[in-house]
Design an enzyme around this catalytic site. Sequence first.
Site, PDB file in Angstrom:
ATOM      1  CB  THR A  29      -0.903  -0.017   1.253  1.00 36.07           C
ATOM      2  OG1 THR A  29      -1.819  -1.108   1.124  1.00 36.07           O
ATOM      3  CG2 THR A  29      -1.695   1.281   1.401  1.00 36.07           C
ATOM      4  CB  THR A  32       6.750   3.115  -3.130  1.00 33.55           C
ATOM      5  OG1 THR A  32       7.023   4.336  -2.444  1.00 33.55           O
ATOM      6  CG2 THR A  32       7.993   2.687  -3.895  1.00 33.55           C
ATOM      7  N   GLY A  85       6.014  -0.851   0.332  1.00 35.89           N
ATOM      8  CA  GLY A  85       6.861   0.312   0.578  1.00 35.89           C
ATOM      9  C   GLY A  85       7.279   0.399   2.035  1.00 35.89           C
ATOM     10  CG  ASP A  87       6.154   5.212   6.310  1.00 35.56           C
ATOM     11  OD1 ASP A  87       5.718   5.865   5.355  1.00 35.56           O
ATOM     12  OD2 ASP A  87       5.484   4.356   6.906  1.00 35.56           O
ATOM     13  N   GLY A  98       3.634   1.981   7.811  1.00 34.35           N
ATOM     14  CA  GLY A  98       2.305   2.316   8.338  1.00 34.35           C
ATOM     15  C   GLY A  98       1.907   3.758   8.142  1.00 34.35           C
ATOM     16  N   GLY A  99       2.780   4.529   7.475  1.00 34.56           N
ATOM     17  CA  GLY A  99       2.430   5.922   7.189  1.00 34.56           C
ATOM     18  C   GLY A  99       1.120   6.019   6.422  1.00 34.56           C
ATOM     19  N   GLY A 100       0.880   5.029   5.583  1.00 40.86           N
ATOM     20  CA  GLY A 100      -0.353   5.015   4.788  1.00 40.86           C
ATOM     21  C   GLY A 100      -1.520   4.364   5.516  1.00 40.86           C
ATOM     22  CD  GLU A 106       1.494  -1.571   4.759  1.00 36.82           C
ATOM     23  OE1 GLU A 106       1.476  -0.945   3.697  1.00 36.82           O
ATOM     24  OE2 GLU A 106       1.943  -1.091   5.813  1.00 36.82           O
ATOM     25  CE  LYS A 124       9.323   7.215   1.750  1.00 35.30           C
ATOM     26  NZ  LYS A 124       8.462   6.182   1.242  1.00 35.30           N
TER      27      LYS A 124
HETATM   28  C1  5RP Z   1       1.360   2.069   4.253  1.00 31.79           C
HETATM   29  C2  5RP Z   1       2.824   1.909   4.280  1.00 31.79           C
HETATM   30  C3  5RP Z   1       3.583   2.420   3.117  1.00 31.79           C
HETATM   31  O1  5RP Z   1       4.291   1.378   2.547  1.00 31.79           O
HETATM   32  C4  5RP Z   1       4.511   3.496   3.585  1.00 31.79           C
HETATM   33  O2  5RP Z   1       3.749   4.473   4.262  1.00 31.79           O
HETATM   34  C5  5RP Z   1       5.266   4.131   2.418  1.00 31.79           C
HETATM   35  O3  5RP Z   1       4.376   4.834   1.629  1.00 31.79           O
HETATM   36  P1  5RP Z   1       4.854   5.602   0.331  1.00 31.79           P
HETATM   37  O4  5RP Z   1       5.343   4.578  -0.623  1.00 31.79           O
HETATM   38  O5  5RP Z   1       3.613   6.322  -0.142  1.00 31.79           O
HETATM   39  O6  5RP Z   1       5.923   6.572   0.762  1.00 31.79           O
HETATM   40  O7  5RP Z   1       3.423   1.370   5.185  1.00 31.79           O
HETATM   41  O8  5RP Z   1       0.786   1.688   5.470  1.00 31.79           O
END
Ligand code: 5RP
Length: 225
Positions: A29, A32, A85, A87, A98-100, A106, A124
């Site tokens: 999610t 990326t 992906g 963070d 978990g930023g998303g 996940e 990152k």
């Molecule tokens: C979602 C995640 C994402 O993998 C993480 O936040 C990276 O996101 P992005 O690819 O938009 O930087 O852990 O829960």
Amino acid sequence: MKDFEKEKMLAAQEAVKFIESDMIVGLGTGSTAFYAINEIGKLVKNGFKIKAVATSNESAALAASLNIDVIDINAVDSIDITIDGADEFTSEFLMIKGGGGALFREKVVAAMTKKEIIIADSSKKVAVLGKFKVPVEVVPFAYQYVLRQLAVINGKGTVRMKNDTQYLTDQGNFIIDADFGLISDPKALAAKLNEIEGVAAHGLFIGLTHTIIMGERDTTIIFKK
Ligand code: 5RP
């Protein structure tokens, strides 16, 4: 100046090379993972037979729109490859995710995966985790208790909000973003977070990743364990 979108795309393109026809593939999610899902869509268009398990409703919807066969995670015993992906990550394969907001799913998907590939742009990679707050997915019933328990272990938690109300994960949980400052011992912190009742999952991913592919300008760097 670096083009992070290009780095994400290059990392995704490199990661999908590990996918073979007839595999069960975990879909990550975020922005990326978005590139990886699109690349997997191209494989399917070219005749690859893939069954996919998604880490979020958003990724499931994107996959379905690309004719990727998304199945229930409970219909499989294990997952061959997941591309997701992060963070923040270190060269020791410690990471924050978990930023998303998809961290619970996940983490379950990563735990069931034989080869977890993390893809990321070069922003990152860090020497020490902790500039990015650690997302903690909590059962709503327990969130004030969890906030207090985080404070006991020196974490300053903030409940994630969206449109003036608590952000809800696909699991119907809240997220607390917890600031621990720079994390000198992520394993010890992960163990403490695991002990808190009401925590569904936390964003410290340790020992779950097999390969990290980082975009770096016009190329990729592959970190293997
Ligand atoms: C979602 C995640 C994402 O993998 C993480 O936040 C990276 O996101 P992005 O690819 O938009 O930087 O852990 O829960």
